[in-house]
Design an enzyme around this catalytic site. Structure first.
Site, mmCIF file in Angstrom:
data_model
loop_
_atom_site.group_PDB
_atom_site.id
_atom_site.type_symbol
_atom_site.label_atom_id
_atom_site.label_comp_id
_atom_site.label_asym_id
_atom_site.label_seq_id
_atom_site.Cartn_x
_atom_site.Cartn_y
_atom_site.Cartn_z
ATOM 1 N N GLU A 23 -3.467 5.649 -7.384
ATOM 2 C CA GLU A 23 -3.467 7.267 -7.363
ATOM 3 C C GLU A 23 -3.653 8.312 -8.292
ATOM 4 O OE1 GLU A 23 -3.265 7.688 -3.438
ATOM 5 O OE2 GLU A 23 -3.740 10.293 -3.145
ATOM 6 N N ASP B 205 1.105 -1.718 0.220
ATOM 7 C CA ASP B 205 -0.411 0.014 -0.474
ATOM 8 C C ASP B 205 1.398 0.869 -0.430
ATOM 9 O OD1 ASP B 205 -2.585 1.168 0.848
ATOM 10 O OD2 ASP B 205 -2.027 1.734 2.133
HETATM 11 O O1 G3H Z 1 -4.398 3.101 2.553
HETATM 12 C C1 G3H Z 1 -4.505 3.350 3.569
HETATM 13 C C2 G3H Z 1 -5.765 3.850 3.803
HETATM 14 O O2 G3H Z 1 -6.650 4.795 2.613
HETATM 15 C C3 G3H Z 1 -5.918 3.878 5.650
HETATM 16 O O3 G3H Z 1 -6.792 5.648 5.729
HETATM 17 O O4 G3H Z 1 -5.892 5.431 8.046
HETATM 18 O O5 G3H Z 1 -7.747 6.866 6.879
HETATM 19 O O6 G3H Z 1 -8.779 4.451 7.044
HETATM 20 P P1 G3H Z 1 -6.945 5.911 6.602
HETATM 21 ZN ZN ZN Z 2 -4.711 5.421 1.497
#
Ligand code: G3H
Ligand code: ZN
Length: 281
Positions: A135, A83
């Site tokens: 993204e 990620d």
């Molecule tokens: O890539 C991970 C997510 O976008 C998590 O975001 O921590 O605000 O839920 P968050």
């Molecule tokens: Zn994210």
């Protein structure tokens, strides 16, 4: 068992349900999230961010292999995903380890450079059978700043997918990373417009700031992969605090980690059932 992210996401998109994607920081996240998915009877995405790799001393291998092992043994379909990777060497490492997918995050780069590097990452990953999420239109808050004002244009999103060949697209529609309140206001009409313009499944980042009802509206409008991290950390940390406060003499980490892991599992199961349209709000 391990599964391809793009096939899980395509199936979810076709049936208009959400595909829950939760961040793994420690082994306990991976086991709790996977058990929740098994109990809910749905697939799930276990994702490890570049920031989490940094926490593990910059080495993806130990936490990556552990997460892959949990996924391989699971009695449901699990995609293991890298990620928010900005480092192409780290992407190569994830591919070598056997990850199913990666997110290349070039959203902070100038537009042309983001497109060019995303295209290179797609080439590298597709050659190894690995899916790519990218993204467009930076989702705010990656530096701790809540900036929900960024927006992705539908026409630009369609062009970006055509230019790069990505399998999933993260878009900016009003959510913001690392929110600790669930009151983000999503631009549901924009989600619908992007969904009509773009053929690949869409990804909602920063979903911790989105209410249950907001998630359902986003999924109904065409959002598929729902990324949640901070919210689970809140749930986990609250359980740890409670266990430690209840017994100041506790020293065995298993005694406070077990209730924390159980709390994460329960909340992930609740969210997965919500995303699958099986729970009211
Ligand atoms: O890539 C991970 C997510 O976008 C998590 O975001 O921590 O605000 O839920 P968050
Ligand atoms: Zn994210």
């Amino acid at each position: 068992m391990l599964a391809s992210l793009s096939s899980l996401a395509r199936t979810a998109a076709q049936t208009q349900v959400g595909l829950g994607a939760f961040n793994v920081i420690q082994l306990e996240h991976a086991t709790a999230i996977t058990r929740a998915a098994v109990h809910a009877g749905v697939p799930v995405v276990l994702q490890i961010s570049q920031n989490a790799v940094k926490y593990h001393g910059g080495d993806l291998t130990p936490i990556g292999r552990a997460t892959l092992a949990v996924a391989e043994r699971a009695e449901t379909e699990v995609a293991v995903h890298l990620d928010h990777a900005e480092d192409v060497d780290l992407i190569q490492r994830a591919v070598d380890l056997g990850f199913n997918s990666v997110m290349y995050d070039g959203s902070r780069l100038p537009d042309e450079e983001n497109r060019e590097t995303t295209r290179r990452v797609v080439e590298l990953c597709h050659a190894a059978g690995v899916d790519v999420e990218a993204e467009l239109g930076e989702v705010g808050g990656k530096n701790g700043v809540h900036d929900p004002s960024a927006r992705t244009s539908p026409a630009d999103a369609a062009q970006f997918v055509a230019d790069t060949g990505v399998d999933l697209l993260a878009v900016a529609v009003g959510s913001s990373h690392a929110m600790t309140t669930r009151d983000a206001r999503l631009d549901v009409e924009l989600i619908r417009a992007i969904g009509e313009a773009v053929q690949v499944p869409l990804v909602l980042h920063g979903s911790s700031g989105v209410s249950d009802e907001g998630m359902l509206q986003a999924i109904a409008a065409g959002m598929t992969k729902i990324n949640v991290s901070t919210h689970l950390n809140q749930v986990m940390t609250a359980a740890v605090r409670e266990a430690l406060a209840a017994d100041p003499a506790l020293v065995d980490p298993r005694k406070w980690m077990a209730p924390a892991r159980a709390a994460v599992e329960a909340e992930v199961q609740r969210l997965l059932e919500l995303h699958a349209g099986r729970a009211g709000v």
